[in-house]
Motif scaffolding. Structure first.
Motif, mmCIF file in Angstrom:
data_model
loop_
_atom_site.group_PDB
_atom_site.id
_atom_site.type_symbol
_atom_site.label_atom_id
_atom_site.label_comp_id
_atom_site.label_asym_id
_atom_site.label_seq_id
_atom_site.Cartn_x
_atom_site.Cartn_y
_atom_site.Cartn_z
ATOM 1 N N ALA A 1 15.771 25.640 -18.691
ATOM 2 C CA ALA A 1 14.786 25.672 -17.627
ATOM 3 C C ALA A 1 15.550 25.132 -16.425
ATOM 4 C CB ALA A 1 13.730 24.810 -17.791
ATOM 5 N N ILE A 2 16.431 24.099 -16.355
ATOM 6 C CA ILE A 2 16.845 23.672 -15.123
ATOM 7 C C ILE A 2 18.159 24.302 -14.305
ATOM 8 C CG2 ILE A 2 18.238 21.718 -14.226
ATOM 9 C CD1 ILE A 2 16.609 20.057 -16.418
ATOM 10 N N ILE A 3 18.887 24.948 -15.378
ATOM 11 C CA ILE A 3 20.097 25.688 -14.772
ATOM 12 C C ILE A 3 19.536 26.958 -13.962
ATOM 13 C CG2 ILE A 3 22.148 26.947 -15.568
ATOM 14 C CD1 ILE A 3 22.268 25.198 -17.921
ATOM 15 N N PRO A 4 18.846 27.817 -14.534
ATOM 16 C CA PRO A 4 18.237 29.020 -13.846
ATOM 17 C C PRO A 4 17.560 28.454 -12.638
ATOM 18 C CG PRO A 4 17.830 29.310 -16.032
ATOM 19 C CD PRO A 4 18.119 27.840 -15.970
ATOM 20 N N GLY A 5 16.900 27.310 -12.776
ATOM 21 C CA GLY A 5 15.914 26.965 -11.580
ATOM 22 C C GLY A 5 16.924 26.691 -10.421
ATOM 23 N N THR A 6 18.071 25.938 -10.793
ATOM 24 C CA THR A 6 18.989 25.450 -9.811
ATOM 25 C C THR A 6 19.811 26.713 -9.106
ATOM 26 O OG1 THR A 6 19.679 23.598 -10.930
ATOM 27 C CG2 THR A 6 21.246 24.012 -9.353
ATOM 28 N N LEU A 7 20.231 27.773 -9.844
ATOM 29 C CA LEU A 7 20.723 28.901 -9.578
ATOM 30 C C LEU A 7 19.976 29.599 -8.455
ATOM 31 C CD1 LEU A 7 22.239 30.247 -12.937
ATOM 32 C CD2 LEU A 7 23.559 29.240 -11.147
ATOM 33 N N THR A 8 18.623 29.418 -8.427
ATOM 34 C CA THR A 8 17.750 30.359 -7.677
ATOM 35 C C THR A 8 17.204 29.514 -6.451
ATOM 36 O OG1 THR A 8 16.023 30.325 -9.024
ATOM 37 C CG2 THR A 8 17.499 32.415 -9.072
ATOM 38 N N ASN A 9 17.411 28.300 -6.310
ATOM 39 C CA ASN A 9 16.849 27.167 -5.399
ATOM 40 C C ASN A 9 17.431 27.356 -4.203
ATOM 41 O OD1 ASN A 9 15.642 25.156 -4.069
ATOM 42 N ND2 ASN A 9 15.700 23.994 -5.946
ATOM 43 N N GLN A 10 16.544 27.916 -2.984
ATOM 44 C CA GLN A 10 16.978 28.132 -1.668
ATOM 45 C C GLN A 10 17.465 26.984 -0.955
ATOM 46 O OE1 GLN A 10 15.200 31.422 0.909
ATOM 47 N NE2 GLN A 10 14.081 29.395 1.892
ATOM 48 N N LEU A 11 17.101 25.966 -1.372
ATOM 49 C CA LEU A 11 17.531 24.473 -0.752
ATOM 50 C C LEU A 11 19.028 24.487 -0.704
ATOM 51 C CD1 LEU A 11 14.497 23.794 -1.153
ATOM 52 C CD2 LEU A 11 15.388 21.629 -0.592
ATOM 53 N N TYR A 12 19.713 24.973 -1.815
ATOM 54 C CA TYR A 12 21.043 24.683 -2.264
ATOM 55 C C TYR A 12 21.672 25.943 -1.598
ATOM 56 C CZ TYR A 12 19.137 21.642 -5.726
ATOM 57 O OH TYR A 12 18.377 20.889 -6.818
ATOM 58 N N TYR A 13 21.113 26.944 -1.532
ATOM 59 C CA TYR A 13 21.774 28.067 -0.956
ATOM 60 C C TYR A 13 21.853 27.964 0.604
ATOM 61 C CZ TYR A 13 21.488 31.442 -4.896
ATOM 62 O OH TYR A 13 21.654 32.036 -6.148
ATOM 63 N N GLN A 14 20.973 27.505 1.232
ATOM 64 C CA GLN A 14 20.972 27.175 2.612
ATOM 65 C C GLN A 14 22.101 26.366 3.275
ATOM 66 O OE1 GLN A 14 16.637 26.010 3.258
ATOM 67 N NE2 GLN A 14 16.834 27.331 4.792
#
Length: 479
Positions: free
Chosen positions: A241-254
C-alpha cells in the motif's frame, strides 16, 4: 476527554499562535521571491538541496505520524520502522526517474503523463483527479488531527479549531505558493526533527527510563526482533500500500521539479527518505513509553493523546508547538499541491483558459481559499469518518503508477499514444474498485496497478511502432 488547566490552555494557545505567526512571517518573507506563476506553482527550480530534503520530510511527517504511527509503536514496537522504511523504499525507487523528471521542467504529475503519451484533455483530466485526491485527503486529515489533539487539550470545539488551522494553512500558501511553503517548511522541518528527538527521549524518561520499559513491555516489541513484531502479513500489506502511494504522491514530485540543480534531484529524494527514519524513532519511543505506563488502552491510536495528559505544563507547551508545526507544515504543502492541479491542469489545460502571470497567481490564491474552505467543512462534518481518505492512496497509485513508470521505460523505444494512457488509468481504477468490492486480502491497489500495467503493455504491443521525429525531442535526449 481530558482538559488542561487554565494555565496550560493559555500556554498552549500562546505557543500555537507564536508558531503560526512565525510561519506566516517566514511565508511572507520568502513569498516575495515568487514573481511569476511558475514561482507560485513549482518554485521555479530554485530550491537548494538542503531545503528540498527538509521540506520533503516536513510535508511527509504530518498528523499520521503523531497519531497513527505512535499507535503502531504502542501496539507493535519497532515495527513502526517497517512503515517508515516503506516510505524510504518509495523515495529510493523515485530516484530512478528523478533526473529525467527534473530535466523536463514539469509542474504537476499530469505534465509527466501527457509528456509521455501526448496531449489529450481526457488524459490530463483523469491524471489530475488521480493526483489531487491524495493531497486533498491530506488536508482534511491534518485538519481533523489538529481538532482532535487540541480539542482534548483545551476543550475548544472542533469548528473553532478547524477554522484556526485553516487560516494558519492559508498563511503558509497565499504569499508565494510553493516558494513560500517550501522555505517555511524547511525551518519548521528542522524544528520538527529537533522536537521529535526531544519528545521521544522525554517520553522514555517519563516512563522511568529504558530499563523500566524493558521490564514492563514484552521483549518481542522492544528487542531488535520487534521490527517484525507486527507480523509478516501486515508488513506485506504495508509494503503493497505505502510504496505505490509514495511513488505517485505529487507532493514529492513537486519538490523534485523544484530543485535548483539537476544533480540534486536524486540526492534530495535519497536524503529525504533517510530523514523519515526520525519519525520512526519518535513514534517507536513514544509508543513503547506509553505502553510501559499504560498497557491497557482500548485503542492504540489513543496513545499520543494519553501521553499529553501526563506531561508537565512546560513540556506540554513545547509539545503543542511541535504539534502545530507538524500539522500546519503538512496541510500547507498539501493545499498548495491540490491548487497546483486545479490551476495548471484543470483550469489552464482542460478548460483551455490561458491567463497572464498576475491573473494566474490571483486565480491560484482564490482557488486556495476555496479548497481550504471545502476541506474545513468536510473536517467538521466528518471528524471521525475518514476511512474513505485511505482509499485515495490506492486509487491514485492504481491510476498513475503504470503510466508513469512503464511509460518512462517504454517511451524511448515505442510511440506511446493517449489512448494507451486513458485505457491504462481506467483499467487501474476499475481493477482497484473491483478488488475493494470483493474484499481481497492483498491491498486492492495492487490489483489496480496490475490491471493498469497489463492493459498498458497490451495496447503498446498492439500498436508497436518505433518513435518518430514528431515526438517531443526532449524526452529522448533527456531520459
Amino acid at each position: 476527554m481530558h482538559t488542561g488547566s487554565t494555565g496550560q490552555i493559555i500556554g498552549i494557545s500562546v505557543a500555537s499562535l507564536l508558531v503560526i505567526g512565525w510561519g506566516a512571517a517566514m511565508s511572507l518573507y520568502f513569498g516575495r521571491r515568487a514573481k511569476t506563476s511558475r514561482d507560485w506553482l513549482s518554485a521555479n527550480e530554485s530550491l537548494p538541496l538542503f531545503v528540498v530534503v527538509i521540506t520533503q520530510f516536513a510535508a511527509a511527517a504530518g498528523g499520521g505520524v503523531l497519531i497513527a504511527h505512535v499507535g503502531i509503536g504502542y501496539q507493535s514496537g519497532w515495527s513502526v520502522f517497517v512503515y517508515e522504511g516503506c516510505v524510504l523504499v518509495g523515495f529510493l525507487l523515485l530516484t530512478l526517474i528523478a533526473r529525467w523528471l527534473r530535466e523536463q521542467s514539469f509542474t504537476t504529475v499530469p505534465d509527466v503523463v501527457t509528456r509521455l503519451f501526448g496531449q489529450h484533455k481526457l488524459v490530463t483530466t483523469i491524471a489530475a483527479l488521480a493526483a489531487l485526491v491524495v493531497p486533498f485527503g491530506w488536508i482534511v486529515t491534518q485538519f481533523v488531527a489538529f481538532a482532535k489533539l487540541f480539542g482534548q487539550l483545551t476543550g475548544i470545539s472542533t469548528p473553532v479549531l478547524v477554522a484556526v488551522i485553516t487560516l494558519a494553512s492559508l498563511t503558509f500558501v497565499l504569499p508565494g505558493g510553493l516558494t513560500s511553503v517550501a522555505w517555511a517548511d524547511f525551518v519548521f522541518g528542522l524544528f520538527k526533527i529537533a522536537m521529535a528527538l526531544v519528545v521521544a527521549f522525554y517520553g522514555i524518561h517519563l516512563a522511568g527510563g529504558w530499563s523500566r520499559i524493558t521490564e514492563t513491555v514484552p521483549e518481542r516489541l522492544w528487542s531488535p526482533a520487534g521490527v517484525t513484531a507486527v507480523g509478516w502479513q501486515q508488513i506485506w500489506l504495508w509494503a503493497a500500500a505505502i510504496i505505490p502511494g509514495t511513488l505517485t504522491n505529487q507532493l514529492y514530485y513537486q519538490r523534485v521539479f523544484a530543485t535548483k540543480r539537476v544533480s540534486d534531484a536524486r540526492r534530495g529524494l535519497a536524503f529525504s527518505g533517510l530523514t523519515m527514519l526520525v519519525s520512526g524513532v519518535y513514534a517507536g519511543c513514544i509508543g513503547l513509553a506509553v505502553h510501559a505506563m499504560n498497557p491497557d488502552l482500548s485503542n492504540q491510536e489513543d496513545a499520543a493523546g494519553w501521553l499529553l495528559t501526563q506531561l508537565p505544563t512546560w513540556m506540554l507547551v513545547l509539545f503543542a508547538a511541535f504539534l502545530v508545526a507538524t500539522i500546519v507544515a503538512t496541510s500547507g504543502a498539501a493545499l498548495q499541491s491540490t491548487v497546483a492541479n486545479l490551476t495548471r491542469d484543470v483550469y489552464q489545460t482542460v478548460a483551455g483558459q490561458e491567463s497572464g502571470e498576475l491573473r494566474t497567481v490571483a486565480l491560484s490564491r482564490l482557488i486556495t481559499v476555496a479548497v481550504a474552505a471545502v476541506a474545513a467543512l468536510l473536517a467538521i462534518a466528518f471528524p471521525t469518518a475518514l476511512a474513505w481518505l485511505v482509499a485515495s492512496y490506492a486509487y491514485s497509485a492504481a491510476a498513475l503508477a503504470a503510466p508513469i513508470f512503464l511509460g518512462y521505460l517504454l517511451h524511448r523505444s515505442r510511440r506511446l499514444r493517449p489512448a494507451a494512457a486513458i485505457s491504462s488509468m481506467v483499467a487501474g481504477l476499475a481493477g482497484c474498485g473491483a478488488a475493494q468490492l470483493l474484499g481481497t486480502t492483498v491491498p486492492y491497489a495492487v490489483y489496480g496497478i496490475a490491471a493498469s500495467a497489463v492493459v498498458l503493455l497490451l495496447l503498446t504491443a498492439a500498436t508497436a511502432g518505433k518513435r518518430t521525429p514528431t515526438v517531443p525531442r526532449e524526452i529522448v535526449s533527456n531520459a
